[in-house]
Design an enzyme around this catalytic site. Structure first.
Site, PDB file in Angstrom:
ATOM      1  N   HIS A 203       3.994  -0.953  19.160  1.00 19.65           N
ATOM      2  CA  HIS A 203       3.458   0.384  19.416  1.00 19.65           C
ATOM      3  C   HIS A 203       3.072   1.147  18.157  1.00 19.65           C
ATOM      4  CE1 HIS A 203       7.544   1.450  18.315  1.00 19.65           C
ATOM      5  NE2 HIS A 203       7.108   2.662  18.098  1.00 19.65           N
TER       6      HIS A 203
HETATM    7  C1  UD1 Z   1       7.032   7.828  18.979  1.00 15.01           C
HETATM    8  C2  UD1 Z   1       7.616   7.934  17.582  1.00 15.01           C
HETATM    9  C3  UD1 Z   1       7.969   6.544  17.067  1.00 15.01           C
HETATM   10  C4  UD1 Z   1       8.857   5.816  18.056  1.00 15.01           C
HETATM   11  C5  UD1 Z   1       8.150   5.783  19.396  1.00 15.01           C
HETATM   12  C6  UD1 Z   1       8.929   5.062  20.450  1.00 15.01           C
HETATM   13  C7  UD1 Z   1       6.683   9.752  16.208  1.00 15.01           C
HETATM   14  C8  UD1 Z   1       5.837  10.056  15.045  1.00 15.01           C
HETATM   15  N1  UD1 Z   1       6.647   8.484  16.633  1.00 15.01           N
HETATM   16  O1  UD1 Z   1       5.806   7.110  18.886  1.00 15.01           O
HETATM   17  O2  UD1 Z   1       8.678   6.690  15.849  1.00 15.01           O
HETATM   18  O3  UD1 Z   1       9.107   4.515  17.588  1.00 15.01           O
HETATM   19  O4  UD1 Z   1       7.943   7.144  19.814  1.00 15.01           O
HETATM   20  O5  UD1 Z   1       8.180   5.004  21.626  1.00 15.01           O
HETATM   21  O6  UD1 Z   1       7.375  10.615  16.712  1.00 15.01           O
HETATM   22  N2  UD1 Z   1       2.552   8.557  25.893  1.00 15.01           N
HETATM   23  C9  UD1 Z   1       2.568   8.511  27.255  1.00 15.01           C
HETATM   24  N3  UD1 Z   1       3.711   8.866  27.902  1.00 15.01           N
HETATM   25  C10 UD1 Z   1       4.819   9.274  27.257  1.00 15.01           C
HETATM   26  C11 UD1 Z   1       4.795   9.347  25.850  1.00 15.01           C
HETATM   27  C12 UD1 Z   1       3.662   8.970  25.181  1.00 15.01           C
HETATM   28  O7  UD1 Z   1       1.588   8.137  27.891  1.00 15.01           O
HETATM   29  O8  UD1 Z   1       5.848   9.580  27.907  1.00 15.01           O
HETATM   30  C13 UD1 Z   1       1.342   8.125  25.171  1.00 15.01           C
HETATM   31  C14 UD1 Z   1       0.387   9.261  24.903  1.00 15.01           C
HETATM   32  O9  UD1 Z   1      -0.889   8.763  24.983  1.00 15.01           O
HETATM   33  C15 UD1 Z   1       0.658   9.606  23.465  1.00 15.01           C
HETATM   34  C16 UD1 Z   1       1.018   8.252  22.879  1.00 15.01           C
HETATM   35  O10 UD1 Z   1       1.715   7.582  23.924  1.00 15.01           O
HETATM   36  O11 UD1 Z   1      -0.428  10.205  22.854  1.00 15.01           O
HETATM   37  C17 UD1 Z   1       1.876   8.316  21.673  1.00 15.01           C
HETATM   38  O12 UD1 Z   1       3.047   9.102  21.926  1.00 15.01           O
HETATM   39  P1  UD1 Z   1       3.769   9.850  20.705  1.00 15.01           P
HETATM   40  O13 UD1 Z   1       4.971  10.568  21.202  1.00 15.01           O
HETATM   41  O14 UD1 Z   1       2.774  10.647  19.932  1.00 15.01           O
HETATM   42  O15 UD1 Z   1       4.191   8.675  19.739  1.00 15.01           O
HETATM   43  P2  UD1 Z   1       4.734   7.201  20.042  1.00 15.01           P
HETATM   44  O16 UD1 Z   1       3.678   6.233  19.706  1.00 15.01           O
HETATM   45  O17 UD1 Z   1       5.372   7.108  21.378  1.00 15.01           O
END
Ligand code: UD1
Length: 362
Positions: A203
């Site tokens: 991811h």
């Molecule tokens: C975040 C953490 C990362 C951790 C990861 C575990 C930061 C900078 N990164 O990354 O360190 O390893 O979580 O998963 O905080 N999304 C959904 N549903 C959700 C959450 C996210 O669809 O419940 C999608 C959205 O499109 C979002 C993308 O995932 O834009 C990324 O989510 P985000 O919380 O920005 O970062 P992660 O990649 O999940």
């Protein structure tokens, strides 16, 4: 009153045992979920399976750019802090919510305790490295999970009186729930035989947001998938990029993100794990399962020094060669790092309790 904060998936298994221990000792705790992760599969299932209470406050910030997400958490958490004025804010790990809440508390002169302090990849292109560095430098209590963390904090000039080597709270959760996870036999659901399949997670933006790199990884995973069945529970971020790429992953089996227990059960019986996650490097070490980390560095060096982790990089030739090496070797040579004994959260709450007692007597 203490205020403990979670925001994203990897926070839940670190904070759960601490919250339950605070509860067991009757210490008042305002439990806040920022809502950085919000899908049922990324959040709710973990609360249910880890036996965590419902958050007292849900900030519902959701996704966005780093600046948007961090700013939304900060604005919402500032209201919480000004209204409830906690004596101590506990944050965990290295996600955007961790830094955002630590920054708010520090600026309101509310002391911050950081769980999993001191880890460093020394790669400042990773958002998590920035979150770790900044959170540590504004924390009053730093709970470290491995010896290298203590050394890193000393090298950065952080006062040793603030640092408490407590071990790994995530391993507390693992030990508590392993039997329940195994009794679900999640491998059967995917027609996999214990000890003879691989588990994949990916991811990190540096890998999955670049279509060329993602495609190279797809190719190498498909090749490894010829010799060992691979199951890939796919993060929502990665799911979107995979859809855009529009290529076949056969024979790798892509499935929705899994809950804590099913993933733990699958990991415990895997022949190999291929991942870019931080926490999974630690969980595989605790389980004695070979792990190829698809990154060039790790902030968790004990998993490589004494555990089962091997850095495979992101280059297909390197990944293939590490995967072959791990598939060809026997399990069981790894050691468990110091204080990954399932009692870290007890040590954390001991420190918190005596800190609060000292603070109240001035
Ligand atoms: C975040 C953490 C990362 C951790 C990861 C575990 C930061 C900078 N990164 O990354 O360190 O390893 O979580 O998963 O905080 N999304 C959904 N549903 C959700 C959450 C996210 O669809 O419940 C999608 C959205 O499109 C979002 C993308 O995932 O834009 C990324 O989510 P985000 O919380 O920005 O970062 P992660 O990649 O999940």
């Amino acid at each position: 009153m203490i205020c403990s904060v979670v925001g994203a998936r990897p926070n839940f298994m670190k904070m759960a045992p601490v919250i339950l221990e605070l509860q067991r000792r009757g210490l008042p705790n305002l439990f806040v979920h920022t809502g950085q992760h919000y899908d049922a599969a990324m959040s709710t299932v973990f609360f249910d399976e880890l036996g965590m209470p419902k958050p007292d406050i849900y900030l519902g910030v959701g996704s966005g750019s780093h600046a948007e997400q961090t700013a939304c958490v900060m604005t919402a958490f500032e209201d919480v802090c000004t209204k409830h004025v906690p004596e101590l804010v506990i944050v965990a790990g290295d996600v955007n919510s961790t830094l955002a809440c630590a920054l708010v508390a520090a600026k309101l002169h509310i002391p911050v305790a950081h769980l999993e302090a001191g880890l460093r990849s020394f790669d400042r292109t990773m958002p998590e490295e920035i979150n770790r560095l900044l959170t540590d430098h504004i924390s009053e209590i730093l709970f470290t999970s491995e010896q290298q963390g203590n050394l890193n904090l000393r090298n950065e000039g952080i006062g040793q009186e603030k640092v408490f080597f407590v071990g790994n709270c995530m391993i507390d959760s693992l030990r508590t729930h392993l039997d329940a996870a195994l009794s679900r036999t999640p491998w059967i659901h995917y027609q996999l035989a214990p000890g003879s399949y691989g588990l994949v997670t990916l991811h990190r933006p540096a890998v999955v947001d670049d279509p060329v790199k993602l495609d190279q990884l797809r190719e190498v995973l498909c090749e490894i998938g010829q010799s060992v069945p691979l199951l890939f529970p796919i993060h929502p971020r990665t799911r979107k990029k995979v859809a855009t790429l529009g290529k076949s992953w056969n024979p790798v089996k892509l499935v929705d993100p899994l809950g804590y227990l099913d993933f733990l059960g699958l990991m415990a019986k895997a022949r190999i794990v291929l991942t870019d996650s931080g926490g999974i490097q630690e969980e595989t070490t605790a389980l004695g399962v070979p792990c190829a980390t698809l990154r060039d560095n790790t902030e968790r060096p004990s998993t490589v020094q004494v555990g089962t982790n091997k850095l495979a990089g992101t280059n297909p030739i390197g990944i293939l060669s590490v995967a072959r090496e791990l598939l060809g070797s026997r399990n069981g040579v790894a050691q468990i790092p110091e204080l990954w004994d399932g009692k870290a959260s007890i040590r954390v709450v001991d420190v918190v309790q005596s800190w609060l007692a000292k603070a109240s007597t001035g």
